[in-house]
Design a protein around this motif. Structure first.
Motif, mmCIF file in Angstrom:
data_model
loop_
_atom_site.group_PDB
_atom_site.id
_atom_site.type_symbol
_atom_site.label_atom_id
_atom_site.label_comp_id
_atom_site.label_asym_id
_atom_site.label_seq_id
_atom_site.Cartn_x
_atom_site.Cartn_y
_atom_site.Cartn_z
ATOM 1 N N ASN A 1 -6.644 1.082 2.146
ATOM 2 C CA ASN A 1 -7.086 2.317 2.798
ATOM 3 C C ASN A 1 -6.226 2.611 4.030
ATOM 4 O O ASN A 1 -5.824 3.756 4.273
ATOM 5 N N ALA B 1 0.718 5.804 5.681
ATOM 6 C CA ALA B 1 2.043 5.773 5.036
ATOM 7 C C ALA B 1 2.859 7.019 5.409
ATOM 8 O O ALA B 1 2.363 8.146 5.348
ATOM 9 N N SER C 1 -3.120 1.502 4.651
ATOM 10 C CA SER C 1 -1.748 1.810 4.253
ATOM 11 C C SER C 1 -1.627 3.234 3.725
ATOM 12 O O SER C 1 -0.684 3.958 4.060
ATOM 13 N N ILE C 2 -2.569 3.626 2.893
ATOM 14 C CA ILE C 2 -2.518 4.973 2.321
ATOM 15 C C ILE C 2 -2.683 6.029 3.413
ATOM 16 O O ILE C 2 -2.014 7.062 3.400
ATOM 17 N N ARG C 3 -3.549 5.731 4.367
ATOM 18 C CA ARG C 3 -3.802 6.692 5.451
ATOM 19 C C ARG C 3 -2.600 6.822 6.385
ATOM 20 O O ARG C 3 -2.327 7.893 6.929
ATOM 21 N N ALA D 1 0.419 4.806 -2.108
ATOM 22 C CA ALA D 1 0.401 6.146 -1.513
ATOM 23 C C ALA D 1 1.444 7.057 -2.145
ATOM 24 O O ALA D 1 1.221 8.262 -2.299
ATOM 25 N N TRP D 2 2.589 6.514 -2.522
ATOM 26 C CA TRP D 2 3.676 7.309 -3.096
ATOM 27 C C TRP D 2 3.520 7.535 -4.597
ATOM 28 O O TRP D 2 4.311 8.251 -5.216
ATOM 29 N N GLY E 1 0.788 -1.227 0.000
ATOM 30 C CA GLY E 1 0.000 0.000 0.000
ATOM 31 C C GLY E 1 0.819 1.275 0.000
ATOM 32 O O GLY E 1 0.398 2.299 -0.570
ATOM 33 N N ARG E 2 2.011 1.243 0.603
ATOM 34 C CA ARG E 2 2.816 2.471 0.644
ATOM 35 C C ARG E 2 3.233 2.907 -0.755
ATOM 36 O O ARG E 2 3.371 4.102 -1.034
ATOM 37 N N ARG F 1 -3.479 2.089 -7.948
ATOM 38 C CA ARG F 1 -4.282 1.290 -7.021
ATOM 39 C C ARG F 1 -5.025 0.173 -7.743
ATOM 40 O O ARG F 1 -5.113 -0.952 -7.240
#
Length: 296
Positions: free
Chosen positions: A284, A290, A286-288, A248-249, A244-245, A254
């Motif tokens: 969700n 990260a 991981s994104i929140r 996010a990056w 997930g990170r 996704r």
């Protein structure tokens, strides 16, 4: 003065948990889980690492059970999949029309196949139907069915639960009427409810240009695809969080990640809907949470 149902319901919850059957609280007087959903998840307690569904939060821990039922007169649900059970639900018609009930259609099914009606633990439901309890075979993940065996005959296994004896709704009380030992699911019934062999799923993962992200995605997808019974959902959650990170990056789209893990989860034998829910929850989270790339 209203009779306090909490002690009796707590006793019922503890008794079923003592059988090794994970329980969950249901709404007082109702049949729906009395647990928060993903949108209202506080991310504390059992959900500290991310939202857990009701099936994952069902428990046999007496301390957790006492704490839950101290909060209200909750009915009791048994999570059939984690309990290693398959329960056949013989329902009543929804209307007063002259329609055969589930008991009648199931009895007719047994007669047509030359099989006796199984004598196993039987619960009368609030509506007057029946729940027949069976132990599920090891190594086969059975899900829920609706009408697959016969009209008004459903089954509850992984992804399902049943209202336990001692629970009460406006229609009546759930009661054990045959306290026989729980039988293993007969072979002829297993054949009728077993899932069709899974079709081969491609586990190839696309390359998105970031070597580290592509390598981690391929590694985690392979870990999910080869996960064993009992640890598949946990592996899917862990692996999706690990990737997930990179979402996010901005290193991985996704949709690409979701599709890759969906295929791997289904290849491991998880139901499609369960895969989607777990992947969404993991990404969700991981994104929140990260950290910025520079701090990672």
């Amino acid at each position: 003065m209203t009779h306090d149902r909490k002690p009796a319901l707590l006793t019922a919850a503890l008794d079923h948990a003592a059988c090794g059957w994970p329980v969950l609280p249901l709404r007082p007087g109702g049949k729906r889980p009395a647990l928060h959903g993903e949108n209202a998840c506080p991310r504390t307690g059992p959900c500290a690492g991310g939202h857990l569904k009701w099936e994952q939060r069902a428990t046999t821990d007496p301390d957790r059970i006492r704490a839950a039922w101290a909060a209200g007169p909750f009915n009791v649900g048994i999570a059939t999949g984690p309990a290693g059970l398959l329960v056949i639900d013989l329902d009543k018609p929804k209307s007063s029309a002259d329609t055969p009930c589930g008991v009648t259609t199931f009895t007719a099914l047994c007669e047509r196949t030359g099989q006796p009606v199984p004598t196993t633990r039987t619960v009368r439901t609030a509506s007057g139907g029946r729940h027949l309890y069976f132990t599920a075979p090891a190594g086969i993940r059975l899900g829920n069915t609706a009408g697959a065996l016969a009209p008004l005959v459903d089954t509850r296994a992984h992804g399902g639960y049943v209202v336990a004896p001692g629970s009460t709704t406006p229609a009546g009380t759930y009661e054990v009427i045959h306290d026989d030992p729980v039988l293993p699911l007969p072979a002829w019934l297993l054949k009728a409810v077993a899932p069709a062999p899974a079709q081969p799923v491609s586990l190839s993962t696309p390359r998105c240009g970031n070597r580290l992200a592509d390598t981690v995605l391929a590694r985690e997808v392979a870990a999910v695809a080869t996960a064993q019974e009992g640890g598949r959902n946990a592996q899917l959650l862990t692996s999706a969080r690990a990737v997930g990170r990179f979402v996010a990056w901005g290193d991985l789209p996704r949709q690409v990640v979701e599709e890759a893990f969906q295929g791997a989860g289904e290849a491991a034998g998880l139901p499609p809907a369960e895969c989607r829910t777990t992947i969404r929850s993991a990404l969700n989270w991981s994104i929140r949470t990260a950290r910025p790339r520079a701090a990672a």
